[in-house]
Design an enzyme around this catalytic site. Structure first.
Site, PDB file in Angstrom:
ATOM      1  N   LYS A  23       0.846  -1.204   0.000  1.00 28.91           N
ATOM      2  CA  LYS A  23       0.000   0.000   0.000  1.00 28.91           C
ATOM      3  C   LYS A  23       0.881   1.253   0.000  1.00 28.91           C
ATOM      4  O   LYS A  23       0.619   2.221  -0.721  1.00 28.91           O
ATOM      5  CB  LYS A  23      -0.929  -0.018   1.224  1.00 28.91           C
ATOM      6  CG  LYS A  23      -2.025  -1.059   1.074  1.00 28.91           C
ATOM      7  CD  LYS A  23      -2.824  -1.316   2.331  1.00 28.91           C
ATOM      8  CE  LYS A  23      -3.768  -2.497   2.065  1.00 28.91           C
ATOM      9  NZ  LYS A  23      -4.508  -2.954   3.238  1.00 28.91           N
ATOM     10  N   GLN A  50      -5.129  -2.197   9.352  1.00 31.89           N
ATOM     11  CA  GLN A  50      -4.758  -3.411   8.616  1.00 31.89           C
ATOM     12  C   GLN A  50      -5.268  -4.641   9.367  1.00 31.89           C
ATOM     13  O   GLN A  50      -4.920  -4.852  10.526  1.00 31.89           O
ATOM     14  CB  GLN A  50      -3.232  -3.465   8.448  1.00 31.89           C
ATOM     15  CG  GLN A  50      -2.748  -4.638   7.627  1.00 31.89           C
ATOM     16  CD  GLN A  50      -3.219  -4.590   6.166  1.00 31.89           C
ATOM     17  OE1 GLN A  50      -3.187  -3.557   5.521  1.00 31.89           O
ATOM     18  NE2 GLN A  50      -3.680  -5.712   5.656  1.00 31.89           N
ATOM     19  N   ASP A  65     -11.593   1.820   3.666  1.00 34.37           N
ATOM     20  CA  ASP A  65     -11.911   0.398   3.497  1.00 34.37           C
ATOM     21  C   ASP A  65     -13.427   0.169   3.402  1.00 34.37           C
ATOM     22  O   ASP A  65     -13.873  -0.941   3.141  1.00 34.37           O
ATOM     23  CB  ASP A  65     -11.359  -0.425   4.678  1.00 34.37           C
ATOM     24  CG  ASP A  65      -9.986  -1.021   4.367  1.00 34.37           C
ATOM     25  OD1 ASP A  65      -9.592  -1.019   3.185  1.00 34.37           O
ATOM     26  OD2 ASP A  65      -9.321  -1.493   5.307  1.00 34.37           O
TER      27      ASP A  65
END
Ligand code: NAP
Length: 297
Positions: free
Chosen positions: A53, A97, A120
């Protein structure tokens, strides 16, 4: 010959657009977009994902802020960090994460993220808006799959689509996004009876079960489109490992109209949609032109 839905190629094309968009708009915003990634503990796979990322951000001009916390932190400390980042004007997007240790209340942490920065798309407010088919941050893997289908003009409206898997990360949001795009969606799971028969009716079959090589050609209708979300690292001999998905590709490819490879299919698109979501939050904050709207599912 079957059509390969090349996620790697498409993600590079989209990245080029994102890079140009940032280049053009950063003088108006007076700063580049910013993405904060919070990693807890030492899970090596998480380390690889966070690294990917970070690299993707730097390719397009997003400033990444990596917070790597020790697994001795407690729920409150993580919540405090999230709250601080919510108020930080240089941060347009943030994510936790996953997976994280079971000692944390994961959903409560995600609920702490400002929905406008929830790149997300896992915050309850964003999921609620997805259910209501209202604009909001959409989760990355499903949004990436929709972009892959659109890139080859594969019709979604009116199609019979079977999704294998009902997780909050993939199966559920994907099914809802496809439903919002007027597909006829069947969501299946580990308790589904006669999965094979249901899958065989699909114009588009999407496998997100997390089971290596679960789907062979007997599950697939002739001429269907098959999307493989699964990603598994299998040991091929003592020293080597190889990646595979939920689909036994060599068996399925001769039968289908189009397929996604593993690796290089859905995976790269997931990271690209994270960039898109971060830039879209930046765009809203500074009232920038909306020339990237076609990338939203
Ligand atoms: P997950 O949370 O484990 O969910 C798996 C889902 O599949 C569950 O709903 C489960 O049913 C269902 N399932 C399991 N075995 C099944 C079977 N034999 N038949 C039918 N359904 C079955 O996994 P996930 O987070 O959704 O991820 C799925 C896969 O996609 C994993 O391999 C993951 O690594 C991969 N993934 C890839 C990307 C990417 O960017 N490429 C992103 C996210 C995930 P129940 O609900 O009944 O348990």
């Amino acid at each position: 010959m079957s059509l390969k839905l090349d996620g790697k190629k498409l993600s590079l094309e989209i990245e080029e657009r994102l890079k140009n968009y940032i280049q053009i708009n950063k003088t108006i915003a007076n700063r580049n977009p910013g993405l904060a990634v919070i990693r807890i503990g030492e899970d090596p796979a998480s380390g690889v994902y966070v690294g990917n990322k970070e690299k993707a951000c730097s390719r397009v001009g997003i400033k990444s802020y990596i917070f790597h916390l020790k697994d001795t932190v407690d729920q409150k400390e993580v919540e405090q960090l999230l709250n601080k980042l919510n108020l930080d004007n240089d941060i347009d997007g943030m994510l936790l994460q996953l997976p994280i240790s079971k000692k944390f209340d994961e959903q409560r942490l995600i609920s702490n993220i400002n929905p406008e920065k929830d790149v997300d798309g896992l915050n309850e407010q964003n999921i609620g808006k997805l259910v209501k088919n209202e604009p909001a941050m959409r989760s990355c893997t499903p949004a990436g799959i929709i972009n892959l289908l659109r890139s080859q003009n594969i019709e979604i409206e009116g199609k019979k689509i079977v999704v294998i898997g009902r997780s909050l990360l993939v199966g559920k949001p994907l099914s809802l996004m496809l439903l919002n795009l007027n597909a006829t969606v069947t969501m299946t799971h580990s308790k589904t009876i006669n999965l094979n028969k249901i899958c065989k009716e699909a114009d588009i079959l999407i496998a997100a079960a997390g089971k290596p090589n679960l789907i062979d050609s007997s599950f697939v209708k002739e001429g269907a489109v098959i999307i493989d979300v699964g990603i598994h690292r299998l040991k091929s001999d003592e020293s080597k490992t190889r990646l595979c998905g939920d689909v036994l590709l060599e068996d399925v490819i001769p039968k289908v109209f189009a397929y996604t490879p593993v690796p290089g299919g859905v995976g790269p698109m997931t990271v690209t949609m994270l960039l898109v979501n971060t830039i879209s939050s930046w765009q809203k904050q500074f009232g920038l032109s909306s020339t990237l709207n076609d990338l939203q599912p």
